[in-house]
Enzyme design. Structure first.
Site, mmCIF file in Angstrom:
data_model
loop_
_atom_site.group_PDB
_atom_site.id
_atom_site.type_symbol
_atom_site.label_atom_id
_atom_site.label_comp_id
_atom_site.label_asym_id
_atom_site.label_seq_id
_atom_site.Cartn_x
_atom_site.Cartn_y
_atom_site.Cartn_z
ATOM 1 N N ASP A 20 0.822 -1.200 0.000
ATOM 2 C CA ASP A 20 0.000 0.000 0.000
ATOM 3 C C ASP A 20 0.859 1.253 0.000
ATOM 4 O O ASP A 20 1.474 1.588 1.007
ATOM 5 C CB ASP A 20 -0.905 -0.018 1.241
ATOM 6 N N HIS A 58 -8.672 0.274 -8.108
ATOM 7 C CA HIS A 58 -8.280 1.360 -7.203
ATOM 8 C C HIS A 58 -7.006 2.056 -7.684
ATOM 9 O O HIS A 58 -6.922 3.296 -7.658
ATOM 10 C CB HIS A 58 -8.076 0.784 -5.804
#
Length: 438
Positions: free
Chosen positions: A252, A346
């Site tokens: 991430d 995303h």
């Protein structure tokens, strides 16, 4: 959760090769050599460096004093970030292992004078604790055996602060309330606040010690509105420095702006000649408590999860191929003519080139606040992003995500805040002095 990364710390193994962990920004972070640093070597003595140690009232011995032959601090404990600088600490430094976010509201009757005195106390406490010294009064001794552990304290002002202190004319336009988003399920009692403090450290006790000191310093001037606790991987937990993983197991933060980028300062910090003048070299922090619906997420197979994100779970590489840092090919198709990176992935939606160049520096913490009565984990991300203007950073990206992000069914925004974080304090100054005394 934007597809961006944070500069990572060097591992203890790298430190043993003689490297020092330096801050990625203006605040100076100093690591330890492979031999480790004793507390005396790390913080110095009055005779060696001119630094007066142990002046915690009544001649009490400070944390820096150590007996001869004391066990050397590890490289993790020896990391130190300076308080004074062009920017406040806790923005460009690498992710820390432990974090606390706490918001205060000024107490009834407290105004500009009380706020100035509070920021003066907080700044002095931050300077001392970040240097590995005890707080000036009533130190609890919780962190007595630890080094600074890369402790940072960062202070910001919320929208309501300016009315309460009679400084409405100094409130930045960029601090206007964030728009509503369809994915919001916000708890107002855990959102916003007059004052905001971010605490980070690589040791849990050091971080808690700072949290307790900040709370005690508030005294009668301010009361806690909300407080949240977070964590990241500890330095050295992986074989080599790497982008962190979140609680969904995904790498991430791959495309985070880097201080080495030519436009980094322009995107992240208010310029020297920016408005209002007291925000020069400052930044705006958007804080969101994002709950991850982990039970639903973990029902997906790995391939399904990768399609939601647009990257491989194993190494963070884009589905279009390459390594984690390879440029994502948004036009690449598979044998059936379908997009390899789905149109609602995303990582595709959050790219700056898909949002008019909007960029923000993400510096989050994961959190876990236990298990609900129905057995569902209350866990997710304390999302913190930094930008020179949230209307050009966070807002455009979140609006785009709101319109069709494949990740949206698996997360829930439960708290929100926006804070103006002024530039760093010079020697002899406190954070926010240009606002409160200007």
């Amino acid at each position: 959760m934007a597809d961006q990364s944070i500069p990572q710390a060097r591992t203890p193994e790298a430190a043993q090769e003689g490297a020092t962990a330096q801050s990625t920004g203006a605040s100076g972070t100093t690591g330890a050599s492979g031999k480790g640093l004793s507390r005396r070597r790390l913080l110095g003595t009055a005779g060696a460096t001119g630094l007066v140690l142990g002046a915690a009232g009544g001649g009490a011995v400070g944390y820096a004093a150590a007996p001869a032959g004391a066990t050397p601090l590890t490289s993790v404990g020896a990391g130190r970030v300076t308080f004074h600088g062009k920017h406040q600490p806790g923005i460009t430094e690498r992710l820390q292992a432990r974090g606390h976010l706490i918001a205060f509201d000024l107490a009834p009757g407290a105004g500009r004078k009380e706020a100035a005195a509070l920021l003066r106390r907080w700044s002095d406490t931050a300077r001392r604790l970040m240097a590995g010294e005890p707080s000036r009064q009533d130190d609890t001794g919780v962190a007595r055996d630890a080094g600074p552990s890369s402790l940072t304290l960062t202070f910001g002002f919320g929208h309501g602060f300016f009315a309460r202190t009679g400084l409405e004319e100094q409130r930045p336009v960029a601090l206007d309330p964030l728009p509503d988003f369809s994915s919001d399920r916000l708890d107002k009692s855990r959102s916003n606040g007059d004052l905001w403090v971010q605490i980070g450290a690589d040791d849990a006790l050091v971080a808690f010690h700072a949290l307790r000191a900040v709370q005690k310093d508030a005294g009668s001037a301010a009361r806690v509105r909300w407080q949240m606790n977070g964590f990241n991987r500890s330095p050295g937990a992986t074989a080599h420095p790497m982008t962190t993983r979140n609680l969904m197991g995904q790498i991430d933060g791959t495309r985070n702006p880097k201080p080495s980028d030519s436009d980094f300062d322009r995107r992240i910090f208010v310029p020297e000649n920016g408005e209002p003048a007291w925000m020069a070299n400052g930044s705006y922090a958007v804080v969101r408590r994002i709950r991850m619906l982990l039970d639903d997420w973990e029902k997906l197979g790995v391939a399904e999860q990768e399609n939601v994100i647009g990257r491989r779970k194993s190494d963070g590489a884009p589905l279009s191929g390459g390594t984690e840092t390879s440029e994502m090919d948004l036009e690449k198709t598979d044998a059936e003519g379908g997009l390899v990176v789905p149109f609602n992935a995303h990582a595709r939606i959050t790219r700056p080139d898909q949002n008019g160049g909007a960029a923000m520096l993400r510096r989050p913490f994961s959190y876990h606040d236990g298990i609900d009565a129905d057995g569902v984990p209350d866990a997710g991300l304390l999302f913190i992003c930094w930008q020179a203007d949230p209307l050009r950073g966070f807002v455009p990206v979140q609006r785009k995500l709101d319109r069709g992000d494949a990740l949206s069914p698996f997360i829930r925004h439960e708290a929100s805040g926006l804070f103006a974080v002024p530039g760093g304090a010079a020697e002899g100054e406190y954070v926010g002095q240009r606002l409160l005394e200007g």
